[in-house]
Design a protein around this motif. Structure first.
Motif, PDB file in Angstrom:
ATOM      1  N   PRO C 114      53.865  20.610   4.526  1.00  0.00           N
ATOM      2  CA  PRO C 114      54.003  21.430   5.739  1.00  0.00           C
ATOM      3  C   PRO C 114      54.686  20.672   6.874  1.00  0.00           C
ATOM      4  O   PRO C 114      55.424  21.253   7.652  1.00  0.00           O
ATOM      5  CB  PRO C 114      52.547  21.746   6.107  1.00  0.00           C
ATOM      6  CG  PRO C 114      51.805  21.652   4.825  1.00  0.00           C
ATOM      7  CD  PRO C 114      52.495  20.601   4.017  1.00  0.00           C
ATOM      8  N   ARG C 115      54.467  19.377   6.913  1.00  0.00           N
ATOM      9  CA  ARG C 115      55.034  18.590   8.006  1.00  0.00           C
ATOM     10  C   ARG C 115      56.518  18.304   7.791  1.00  0.00           C
ATOM     11  O   ARG C 115      57.355  18.631   8.623  1.00  0.00           O
ATOM     12  CB  ARG C 115      54.265  17.265   8.101  1.00  0.00           C
ATOM     13  CG  ARG C 115      54.812  16.366   9.136  1.00  0.00           C
ATOM     14  CD  ARG C 115      54.105  15.023   9.139  1.00  0.00           C
ATOM     15  NE  ARG C 115      54.928  14.124   9.938  1.00  0.00           N
ATOM     16  CZ  ARG C 115      54.593  12.896  10.251  1.00  0.00           C
ATOM     17  NH1 ARG C 115      53.451  12.411   9.846  1.00  0.00           N
ATOM     18  NH2 ARG C 115      55.399  12.177  10.968  1.00  0.00           N
ATOM     19  N   LEU C 120      56.338  22.318  10.348  1.00  0.00           N
ATOM     20  CA  LEU C 120      55.371  22.965  11.228  1.00  0.00           C
ATOM     21  C   LEU C 120      54.960  21.998  12.336  1.00  0.00           C
ATOM     22  O   LEU C 120      55.059  20.783  12.175  1.00  0.00           O
ATOM     23  CB  LEU C 120      54.119  23.354  10.434  1.00  0.00           C
ATOM     24  CG  LEU C 120      54.302  24.356   9.302  1.00  0.00           C
ATOM     25  CD1 LEU C 120      52.953  24.669   8.654  1.00  0.00           C
ATOM     26  CD2 LEU C 120      54.965  25.636   9.798  1.00  0.00           C
ATOM     27  N   LYS C 122      52.315  19.874  14.680  1.00  0.00           N
ATOM     28  CA  LYS C 122      51.195  19.059  14.227  1.00  0.00           C
ATOM     29  C   LYS C 122      49.889  19.839  14.141  1.00  0.00           C
ATOM     30  O   LYS C 122      49.170  19.781  13.151  1.00  0.00           O
ATOM     31  CB  LYS C 122      51.020  17.859  15.158  1.00  0.00           C
ATOM     32  CG  LYS C 122      49.905  16.906  14.751  1.00  0.00           C
ATOM     33  CD  LYS C 122      50.014  15.643  15.577  1.00  0.00           C
ATOM     34  CE  LYS C 122      49.096  14.546  15.297  1.00  0.00           C
ATOM     35  NZ  LYS C 122      47.930  14.369  14.747  1.00  0.00           N
ATOM     36  N   SER C 123      49.599  20.599  15.203  1.00  0.00           N
ATOM     37  CA  SER C 123      48.329  21.326  15.215  1.00  0.00           C
ATOM     38  C   SER C 123      48.239  22.249  14.004  1.00  0.00           C
ATOM     39  O   SER C 123      47.189  22.383  13.382  1.00  0.00           O
ATOM     40  CB  SER C 123      48.211  22.134  16.503  1.00  0.00           C
ATOM     41  OG  SER C 123      49.300  23.035  16.591  1.00  0.00           O
ATOM     42  N   GLU C 124      49.379  22.829  13.658  1.00  0.00           N
ATOM     43  CA  GLU C 124      49.368  23.792  12.568  1.00  0.00           C
ATOM     44  C   GLU C 124      49.235  23.132  11.197  1.00  0.00           C
ATOM     45  O   GLU C 124      48.422  23.550  10.382  1.00  0.00           O
ATOM     46  CB  GLU C 124      50.653  24.616  12.616  1.00  0.00           C
ATOM     47  CG  GLU C 124      50.393  26.107  12.482  1.00  0.00           C
ATOM     48  CD  GLU C 124      51.652  26.867  12.835  1.00  0.00           C
ATOM     49  OE1 GLU C 124      52.215  27.506  11.940  1.00  0.00           O
ATOM     50  OE2 GLU C 124      52.077  26.788  14.020  1.00  0.00           O
ATOM     51  N   TYR C 125      50.047  22.063  10.964  1.00  0.00           N
ATOM     52  CA  TYR C 125      49.963  21.470   9.627  1.00  0.00           C
ATOM     53  C   TYR C 125      48.632  20.776   9.407  1.00  0.00           C
ATOM     54  O   TYR C 125      48.140  20.701   8.296  1.00  0.00           O
ATOM     55  CB  TYR C 125      51.172  20.585   9.297  1.00  0.00           C
ATOM     56  CG  TYR C 125      51.408  19.312  10.080  1.00  0.00           C
ATOM     57  CD1 TYR C 125      50.539  18.234  10.008  1.00  0.00           C
ATOM     58  CD2 TYR C 125      52.568  19.163  10.846  1.00  0.00           C
ATOM     59  CE1 TYR C 125      50.793  17.059  10.691  1.00  0.00           C
ATOM     60  CE2 TYR C 125      52.838  17.984  11.535  1.00  0.00           C
ATOM     61  CZ  TYR C 125      51.940  16.935  11.461  1.00  0.00           C
ATOM     62  OH  TYR C 125      52.195  15.771  12.131  1.00  0.00           O
ATOM     63  N   GLU C 126      48.040  20.303  10.491  1.00  0.00           N
ATOM     64  CA  GLU C 126      46.767  19.623  10.339  1.00  0.00           C
ATOM     65  C   GLU C 126      45.661  20.613   9.979  1.00  0.00           C
ATOM     66  O   GLU C 126      44.918  20.424   9.022  1.00  0.00           O
ATOM     67  CB  GLU C 126      46.428  18.887  11.634  1.00  0.00           C
ATOM     68  CG  GLU C 126      45.423  17.793  11.457  1.00  0.00           C
ATOM     69  CD  GLU C 126      45.360  16.902  12.699  1.00  0.00           C
ATOM     70  OE1 GLU C 126      45.928  15.793  12.652  1.00  0.00           O
ATOM     71  OE2 GLU C 126      44.775  17.348  13.712  1.00  0.00           O
ATOM     72  N   SER C 127      45.596  21.708  10.736  1.00  0.00           N
ATOM     73  CA  SER C 127      44.530  22.671  10.444  1.00  0.00           C
ATOM     74  C   SER C 127      44.747  23.325   9.087  1.00  0.00           C
ATOM     75  O   SER C 127      43.803  23.613   8.353  1.00  0.00           O
ATOM     76  CB  SER C 127      44.434  23.722  11.559  1.00  0.00           C
ATOM     77  OG  SER C 127      45.634  24.441  11.620  1.00  0.00           O
ATOM     78  N   ARG C 128      46.016  23.495   8.745  1.00  0.00           N
ATOM     79  CA  ARG C 128      46.307  24.070   7.441  1.00  0.00           C
ATOM     80  C   ARG C 128      45.825  23.139   6.327  1.00  0.00           C
ATOM     81  O   ARG C 128      45.170  23.573   5.365  1.00  0.00           O
ATOM     82  CB  ARG C 128      47.813  24.318   7.307  1.00  0.00           C
ATOM     83  CG  ARG C 128      48.144  25.111   6.062  1.00  0.00           C
ATOM     84  CD  ARG C 128      49.620  25.121   5.798  1.00  0.00           C
ATOM     85  NE  ARG C 128      50.317  26.223   6.480  1.00  0.00           N
ATOM     86  CZ  ARG C 128      51.461  26.741   6.015  1.00  0.00           C
ATOM     87  NH1 ARG C 128      52.007  26.278   4.914  1.00  0.00           N
ATOM     88  NH2 ARG C 128      52.054  27.710   6.658  1.00  0.00           N
TER      89      ARG C 128
END
Ligand code: ADP
Ligand code: MG
Lengths: 226, 219, 263
Positions: C114-115, C120, C122-128
């Motif tokens: 995702p990264r 994406l 950071k907030s998004e790829y991390e929560s994903r």
């Protein structure tokens, strides 16, 4: 026969020797600065899927690895300016020679590191949609670099030893200064011994570091490349 | 700027060049053989349990590995004669410097090769009632030598390149002849190019061999 | 209505002289789960790898959602690496030997796609990544390195890594073959859950019991061709081809329900 050692005259000129050592480190550092990226590029080209590229870069690398650096230095210092009109002073010629010469060796270190990474890592990277450069930068190199560290440091040691050649084109490195002092003081035995000692003081700890890293990598079950 | 190539004068000096090539090979071969011979004993010495043996062996190896070969050669040429009981000419100084340098590197190769053999091999030999010498000759070396071949080939490459350092003290090997020719005919481009190619021709077969052996051993 | 996700027609693959795939026709629909079985060397892995272009097919065509992958030139389909990259991003792959990135933590492994590929924030790829680690029931190991995990845990992380790309279809190549027997179950449980949630899955497997209970369709490969294909019951319990029967007999540990005919 009772030779009387006289180190006093050498230590009177220690500042000159240390200035020389600084220049030795300068040329070594400069060659690393250009040689490492150039070596990485050469390694990647040598691993190319295009045969002509692979072969021609390979021949170039081998040429610089298998001809004596002093011949290369003289070529860049005496021959290249006549051919191209590029102005060469001793520093510039040395920097060019040792950047290119060491890049050929670094290319092989990089290549060894890259090919030591299992195929599955490439496949896993590609399977999540990475392109070649992303796979190389994020997955392959970070792993390869770790295995390369000992071979890499060994090359740095070799490079620093090889830079003594710059004295032959009158760049004022440690050996050049030693030679001058030896001639002016008529004390070559002391001067060259101290000069050798100075090289040893820099190089030996680096050698120990290489061995330590090698042992550590072996302990964690990771190989090293040469 | 148009350079007029002048290889004529280089080839006209072929007797100088062939003399240089001969001297290069003479120096290289002599130091290779002596280096391997003494390196074997120094390598075993580093493996010795007695610190009277392994400590000096270790110091010798580290000193010669961690100082530049050119400094070693110049030391033997300019410094050593002061305390030496016999005369040192350029060839002797180069041979001493390169010979001891090669001894140190070969000692490390022998030591590494021997170390790479599993301890169980020594023990198996011992269990059969072999002496130390028999264990080394019949069990350890035959296995270790194969693994050491690429490293020795590599040494040959490095040593042959290092012979050119003898030009700094005016020993008449290839590089020195190139200097002579280029000063005399003022053709540095051609002389150094020809000599670079000569070195490449002599050394690259060994490098090629290393490359293939390493690929083979990797599998 | 069944929506086609991935299909191939007359797919062939040749390694030098070795014709490994001899013309495979296959269609996988949305939400479907397909198991591929067959002897070792029959070409199962090669088929999967051709479907996401880790191997380039020698001929034939592959379609993703009906759209031909590659471009046609004088009757042949040719592939450009840069066109294949987005395709691979939409097809998840799980390897027999996990192939986790050893220099990254579990979380970094799952975030990597995702990264780097989807780019994406950071907030998004991390929560994903965290949510997919939860899905494979391994959130507490997020800061561990792969070498600190058991094989079963590693494979679940590898599944999470593939899922984090939110692929249209997942390919599993003998996902449990490298595992100790007691660790097989935890991985199969994860795969089963994904299938039940309606994720389109193709799995090459030697776990015939699992194929029988989890896969809607089973396909038997032999020497680079699909010899038999049908519902799990038809292929595994009432195979028609002698080769299939012979292969199943070799897997005697697999407890088949009794065939209707023999009752
Ligand atoms: N990269 C390759 N190069 C050459 N031959 C290969 C390659 N990959 C697979 N093969 C050959 O293709 C055949 C099928 O292999 P594979 O698809 O891995 O079978 P399976 O997964 O069913 O065991 C085997 O004979 C194998 O040797
Ligand atoms: Mg397989």
């Amino acid at each position: 026969m009772g030779y009387v050692w006289e180190f006093g005259v050498v230590f009177n000129q220690l500042d000159l020797l240390l200035a020389g050592l600084l220049n030795t480190l300068k040329i070594t550092g400069g060659a690393l600065l250009f040689g490492i990226p150039l070596g990485l590029l050469a390694a990647i080209l040598r691993l190319s899927t295009y045969k002509w590229l692979r072969v021609s870069v390979g021949v170039l690398i081998e040429f610089f690895r298998t001809t004596p650096p002093i011949v290369q230095l003289f070529w860049f210092f005496f021959a290249l300016p006549m051919l191209s009109g590029i102005e060469m002073d001793p520093f510039r010629a040395s920097l060019v020679t040792f950047s290119i010469q060491s890049s050929a060796f670094f290319a092989e270190v990089f290549r060894g590191g890259i090919v030591s990474i299992e195929r599955g890592q490439w496949e896993a990277a590609r399977a999540i949609g990475m392109n070649y450069l992303e796979s190389m930068r994020r997955v392959i190199l970070p792993q390869a670099v770790k295995r390369m560290i000992p071979a890499f440091l060994e090359r740095v040691i070799e490079l620093m030893k090889t830079t003594t050649l710059v004295a032959t084109v009158s760049y004022a490195d440690l050996l050049y200064q030693a030679n001058n002092i030896a001639q002016s003081t008529y004390r070559p035995l002391e001067v060259f011994t101290v000069a050798a000692g100075l090289y040893f003081i820099v190089l030996f700890p680096t050698s120990l570091l290489v061995k330590r890293i090698e042992r550590q990598l072996a302990k964690t079950g990771e190989g090293t490349v040469h | 700027m148009e350079h007029v190539w002048d290889f004529q004068t280089v080839f006209a000096s072929w007797s100088l060049l062939s003399q240089g090539l001969f001297n290069t090979l003479k120096l290289g071969l002599l130091t290779l053989i002596t280096g391997m011979f003494f390196g074997f004993f120094v390598g075993l010495g580093r493996y010795s349990r007695s610190s009277w043996v392994n400590f000096p062996a270790g110091v010798f190896v580290e000193v010669f590995r961690n100082t530049p070969a050119l400094v070693q050669i110049m030391w033997f040429y300019f410094a050593f004669p002061i305390i030496s009981p016999f005369d040192i000419d350029a060839f002797a100084a180069a041979a001493l410097g390169l010979g001891l340098n090669t001894t140190a590197f070969c000692a490390e190769i022998f030591r590494g090769g021997i170390q790479s053999i599993h301890r169980g091999q020594w023990e198996a030999g011992k269990a059969l009632g072999m002496t130390y010498r028999e264990q080394v000759w019949r069990i350890i070396l035959p296995q270790a030598v194969v693994r050491m071949i690429p490293a020795f080939m590599n040494r040959v490459v490095e040593l042959m390149k290092m012979t050119s350092l003898a030009s700094v003290i005016a020993f008449g090997e290839l590089m020195h002849q190139a200097k002579t020719i280029s000063t005399y005919h003022f053709n540095p481009i051609e002389s150094y190019t020809v000599v670079a190619l000569l070195f490449f021709l002599v050394i690259s077969p060994f490098a090629f061999l290393v490359y293939h052996l390493e690929n083979r051993f990797r599998k | 209505m069944s929506l086609e996700i991935l299909s191939c027609r007359n797919l062939k693959k040749q390694f030098v002289e070795n014709q490994v795939l001899q013309g495979i026709d296959l269609q996988i629909n949305k939400g479907e789960s397909l198991a591929i079985i067959g002897a070792s060397g029959s070409g199962k892995s090669t088929l999967l790898r051709c479907l996401n272009f880790l191997e380039i097919p020698s001929s034939g065509e592959v379609r993703l959602r009906g759209k031909l992958i590659g471009s046609r030139q004088n009757g042949q389909v040719v592939y450009q690496e840069r066109d294949l990259i987005p395709i691979r991003a939409k097809i998840g792959m799980v390897f027999q030997h996990f192939n986790l990135f050893p220099h990254m933590t579990v979380l970094q492994n799952v975030m990597e796609g995702p990264r780097t590929v989807l780019k994406l924030p950071k907030s998004e790829y991390e929560s994903r990544a965290i949510s997919y680690l939860e899905k494979v029931s391994i959130p507490e190991k997020r800061n561990a390195y792969p070498s600190e995990l058991s094989g079963g845990q590693q494979q679940r992380v590898a599944i999470a890594r593939a899922l984090a790309m939110e692929p249209e279809i997942m390919l599993f190549d003998e996902a449990t073959s490298a595992l100790d027997p007691e660790l097989v179950g935890e991985v199969l449980d994860v795969i089963l859950k994904l299938m039940e949630e309606g994720l389109t899955c193709v799995l090459v497997t030697h776990e015939l019991g699992f194929a029988y209970s989890a896969a809607q369709r089973v396909l038997f490969m032999h020497n680079g061709v699909v010899l038999e294909e049908g519902s799990a019951y038809d292929v595994l319990v009432e195979p028609q081809q002698p080769r299939t029967i012979e292969f199943l007999r070799g897997h005697s540990r697999f407890q088949l329900p009794a065939s209707k005919n023999s009752q």
